[in-house]
Scaffold this motif. Structure first.
Motif, PDB file in Angstrom:
ATOM      1  N   GLY A  17     144.835  84.701  72.407  1.00 19.26           N
ATOM      2  CA  GLY A  17     146.047  85.264  72.218  1.00 19.26           C
ATOM      3  C   GLY A  17     146.942  84.934  73.239  1.00 19.26           C
ATOM      4  O   GLY A  17     148.267  84.608  73.005  1.00 19.26           O
ATOM      5  N   SER A  18     146.820  84.878  74.472  1.00 17.38           N
ATOM      6  CA  SER A  18     147.759  84.459  75.509  1.00 17.38           C
ATOM      7  C   SER A  18     148.023  83.090  75.484  1.00 17.38           C
ATOM      8  O   SER A  18     149.176  82.663  75.688  1.00 17.38           O
ATOM      9  CB  SER A  18     146.980  84.575  76.915  1.00 17.38           C
ATOM     10  N   ALA A  19     147.117  82.164  75.283  1.00 11.64           N
ATOM     11  CA  ALA A  19     147.209  80.793  74.833  1.00 11.64           C
ATOM     12  C   ALA A  19     148.475  80.552  73.711  1.00 11.64           C
ATOM     13  O   ALA A  19     149.294  79.842  74.000  1.00 11.64           O
ATOM     14  CB  ALA A  19     146.110  79.923  74.615  1.00 11.64           C
ATOM     15  N   ALA A  20     148.132  81.253  72.509  1.00 14.00           N
ATOM     16  CA  ALA A  20     148.908  81.316  71.602  1.00 14.00           C
ATOM     17  C   ALA A  20     150.339  81.695  71.791  1.00 14.00           C
ATOM     18  O   ALA A  20     151.328  81.079  71.334  1.00 14.00           O
ATOM     19  CB  ALA A  20     148.283  82.000  70.378  1.00 14.00           C
ATOM     20  N   ALA A  21     150.381  82.685  72.598  1.00 16.27           N
ATOM     21  CA  ALA A  21     151.812  83.127  73.136  1.00 16.27           C
ATOM     22  C   ALA A  21     152.452  82.094  73.874  1.00 16.27           C
ATOM     23  O   ALA A  21     153.788  81.803  73.737  1.00 16.27           O
ATOM     24  CB  ALA A  21     151.757  84.518  73.803  1.00 16.27           C
ATOM     25  N   PHE A  22     151.847  81.529  74.820  1.00 12.97           N
ATOM     26  CA  PHE A  22     152.540  80.294  75.667  1.00 12.97           C
ATOM     27  C   PHE A  22     152.998  79.328  74.448  1.00 12.97           C
ATOM     28  O   PHE A  22     154.058  78.780  74.777  1.00 12.97           O
ATOM     29  CB  PHE A  22     151.427  79.817  76.577  1.00 12.97           C
TER      30      PHE A  22
END
Length: 377
Positions: A17-22
């Motif tokens: 999720g964090s990588a997708a947000a980035f």
């Protein structure tokens, strides 16, 4: 006042999720990421830290290769060091009949851009003098390695926030539904809306997919892991086993500070409502037997800590990635079966590409949620 409306809602602040947000912010999409705990607190922060490609389902290798390219660029992308070390990954074989299996895998993996070196017994001891006497061969992947799970997801979340994403921790999604053209997430911190939503909530992902009529066979489990006291740094690569016997599955890595991190042999059940998994003391002796089988010198070290984490395991041992089969604007990336740490940055990049453009250059068809609908699951 927090942003309440965005192009994309992400449910789950693990590595995916964090990588997708980035990566969505890199594409200019506005993002709200909602995490019920702290970013990276669950499986993304409690796993073994293996950044390996060998041993994977072959058709997952394009995704793993894409992710591998990101791993070495994380400091440049995020401004954070996640302690990624390209030290290689060696898998030992205990029996002659397993040699054919690792040779066959190496041939097939080469078609997907993964070059593996098969090492015979005599050369194995010369290259890796720490190895146990029982090893008859090994498969070495020189570009693989390991990283610190506690650092990876927070690095991407900080970078996403730096670039304009809204990242909200301690914000459990109580309900998620589609109302008109938007998805509406109800939380204790209020309502959040977006026309697209990515469910990246790990072992809890099945609950949200089921709410949209897509039931999947996901089971929570807790891998059993531990760490030793520090010792001189003598094990450079990540070490694992190629075996068909579950009780022999073992993996370990030594960090430059000297501690040896290990896991394997078996996992324990985990309850989603408890929101944690526990290490079972009954695992320790079987683990230690396999640990010292791999590296006999470890028998002199003390184990100083053990732990577990909640992972989501699919019935076919493959993750769920891609569009919903029922609801427009709904996307999934969960159920990585304990194999998701290496894949996480690549999954985030692929999902950002898919959400932003409607397609992705990396094949993910094998991971679609519709495969379970077709089986009547």
């Amino acid at each position: 006042m927090k942003n309440r409306q965005a192009d994309v809602l992400i449910v789950g602040g693990g590595l995916v999720g964090s990588a997708a947000a980035f990566f969505l912010r890199q594409r200019g999409r506005s993002v709200i990421l909602l995490e019920r705990f702290l970013v990276g607190q669950q499986a993304s922060g409690t796993n073994f830290g293996n950044v390996r490609r060998q041993g994977r389902y072959l058709r997952q290798l394009p995704l793993a290769n894409r992710s591998r390219e990101i791993w070495e660029n994380i400091p440049k992308l995020t401004g954070s060091d996640v302690e990624f070390l390209q030290v290689g990954h060696i898998r030992f074989a205990w029996r002659d009949e397993q040699i054919a299996a690792i040779e066959d895998y190496a041939r097939n993996a080469s078609e997907f851009g993964l070059d593996l070196e098969i090492i015979g017994k005599a050369a194995l001891r010369a290259r890796f003098p720490f190895s146990g006497d029982e090893a008859v061969a090994g498969s070495f992947s020189p570009l693989d390695g390991h990283a610190n799970p506690r650092l990876a997801a927070p690095a991407f979340a900080r970078a996403a926030r730096r670039d304009g994403a809204t990242v909200i921790e301690n914000c459990e999604v109580l309900s998620l539904e589609k109302v008109g053209d938007d998805f509406v997430a109800q939380t204790a911190q209020g309502e959040f809306r977006a026309p697209s939503v990515l469910v990246a909530s790990g072992a809890w992902g099945g609950r949200l997919s089921e709410a949209f009529g897509e039931t999947v066979p996901i089971t929570p489990g807790g891998p059993q892991m531990g760490v030793t006291e520090p010792a001189p740094y003598f094990i450079k690569p990540v070490v694992g086993v190629s075996t068909k016997r579950p009780e022999e599955v073992m993996y370990l890595r030594q960090i430059p500070r000297g501690n040896v991190i290990f896991g394997g042999v078996k996992r324990r059940p985990a309850a989603l409502d408890e929101q944690r998994a526990k290490y079972s003391p009954a695992c320790l002796l079987p683990q230690f037997a396999q640990l010292t089988r791999l590296v006999p010198a470890l028998k002199h070290l003390k184990i100083i800590r053990t732990w577990s984490g909640v992972e989501g395991y699919m019935s076919d041992d493959l993750p769920i990635m891609g569009r919903s089969g029922r609801v427009s604007g709904l996307y999934y990336a969960f159920g990585f079966c304990g194999h998701g740490f290496q894949l996480g940055p690549g999954v985030g990049d692929v999902m950002a590409e898919l959400i932003d453009t409607g397609s992705t250059r990396t094949p993910i068809e094998d991971f679609c949620i519709q495969r379970f609908a077709a089986k009547g699951s």
